[in-house]
Write a protein that holds these residues in place. Structure first.
Motif, PDB file in Angstrom:
ATOM      1  N   VAL A  36       0.825  -1.208   0.000  1.00 38.04           N
ATOM      2  CA  VAL A  36       0.000   0.000   0.000  1.00 38.04           C
ATOM      3  C   VAL A  36       0.861   1.262   0.000  1.00 38.04           C
ATOM      4  O   VAL A  36       0.644   2.177  -0.793  1.00 38.04           O
ATOM      5  N   LEU A  37       1.829   1.326   0.889  1.00 36.57           N
ATOM      6  CA  LEU A  37       2.630   2.538   1.054  1.00 36.57           C
ATOM      7  C   LEU A  37       3.749   2.602   0.025  1.00 36.57           C
ATOM      8  O   LEU A  37       4.592   1.720  -0.052  1.00 36.57           O
ATOM      9  N   LEU A  38       3.750   3.664  -0.765  1.00 34.88           N
ATOM     10  CA  LEU A  38       4.796   3.892  -1.757  1.00 34.88           C
ATOM     11  C   LEU A  38       5.852   4.854  -1.239  1.00 34.88           C
ATOM     12  O   LEU A  38       7.031   4.718  -1.539  1.00 34.88           O
ATOM     13  N   MET A  39       5.415   5.851  -0.444  1.00 36.05           N
ATOM     14  CA  MET A  39       6.335   6.865   0.058  1.00 36.05           C
ATOM     15  C   MET A  39       5.635   7.665   1.147  1.00 36.05           C
ATOM     16  O   MET A  39       4.422   7.834   1.114  1.00 36.05           O
ATOM     17  N   ALA A  81      -4.074   2.574  -3.428  1.00 32.76           N
ATOM     18  CA  ALA A  81      -5.315   1.964  -2.951  1.00 32.76           C
ATOM     19  C   ALA A  81      -6.248   1.747  -4.128  1.00 32.76           C
ATOM     20  O   ALA A  81      -6.171   2.462  -5.126  1.00 32.76           O
ATOM     21  N   ARG A  82      -7.141   0.777  -3.996  1.00 31.17           N
ATOM     22  CA  ARG A  82      -8.047   0.461  -5.108  1.00 31.17           C
ATOM     23  C   ARG A  82      -9.182   1.468  -5.267  1.00 31.17           C
ATOM     24  O   ARG A  82      -9.851   1.508  -6.280  1.00 31.17           O
ATOM     25  N   SER A  83      -9.391   2.311  -4.239  1.00 30.33           N
ATOM     26  CA  SER A  83     -10.451   3.323  -4.304  1.00 30.33           C
ATOM     27  C   SER A  83     -10.177   4.405  -3.267  1.00 30.33           C
ATOM     28  O   SER A  83      -9.351   4.224  -2.365  1.00 30.33           O
ATOM     29  N   LEU A  84     -10.922   5.490  -3.393  1.00 32.99           N
ATOM     30  CA  LEU A  84     -10.815   6.551  -2.408  1.00 32.99           C
ATOM     31  C   LEU A  84     -11.235   6.024  -1.036  1.00 32.99           C
ATOM     32  O   LEU A  84     -10.602   6.331  -0.025  1.00 32.99           O
ATOM     33  N   GLN A  85     -12.277   5.207  -0.988  1.00 30.51           N
ATOM     34  CA  GLN A  85     -12.728   4.653   0.287  1.00 30.51           C
ATOM     35  C   GLN A  85     -11.654   3.771   0.920  1.00 30.51           C
ATOM     36  O   GLN A  85     -11.456   3.809   2.137  1.00 30.51           O
TER      37      GLN A  85
END
Length: 120
Positions: A36-39, A81-85
């Motif tokens: 999930v975390l890129l930076m 993430a796959r969506s804003l939610q």
């Protein structure tokens, strides 16, 4: 992108205690392992910053500190993430600094991707 807004305490350069830093590091590690975390990183107070403003192509530069802490950023995370939610859900689990004793504001924004632009 998750944007942590600055507040007066962040602008003093106050550093959270080691217990909070450990929780933050663990959450970041878990997010990296989950893909999930890129930076992400914290930002120093605006006293160590400069701001550039362009008027009709001419730059002007102003050195910090800047007056309105609520208009500044204290840190950021770029996540996938796959969506804003899904991004909101991830952010809700984050141990934001000083959130147990004062108001903390977070903004979640979508980044543009190459597919968002069409070439003529």
């Amino acid at each position: 992108m998750i944007l942590l807004k600055a507040n007066d305490r962040a602008e003093t350069g106050a550093v959270p205690d080691s217990q909070w830093l450990g929780r933050m590091a663990q959450h970041n590690d878990d997010a990296v392992k989950a893909g999930v975390l890129l930076m992400g990183d914290g930002l120093k107070p605006s006293a160590s910053a400069s701001r550039m403003k362009f008027t009709r192509g001419k730059p002007s530069i102003m050195d910090g500190p800047f007056a309105e802490a609520k208009e500044l950023l204290a840190g950021f995370w770029i996540i996938q993430a796959r969506s804003l939610q899904a991004a909101v859900d991830w952010a809700l689990g984050y141990p934001f600094p000083f959130s147990d004793t004062e108001e903390v504001e977070v903004e979640i924004r979508l980044l543009y991707e190459a597919a968002d632009f069409t070439l003529v």
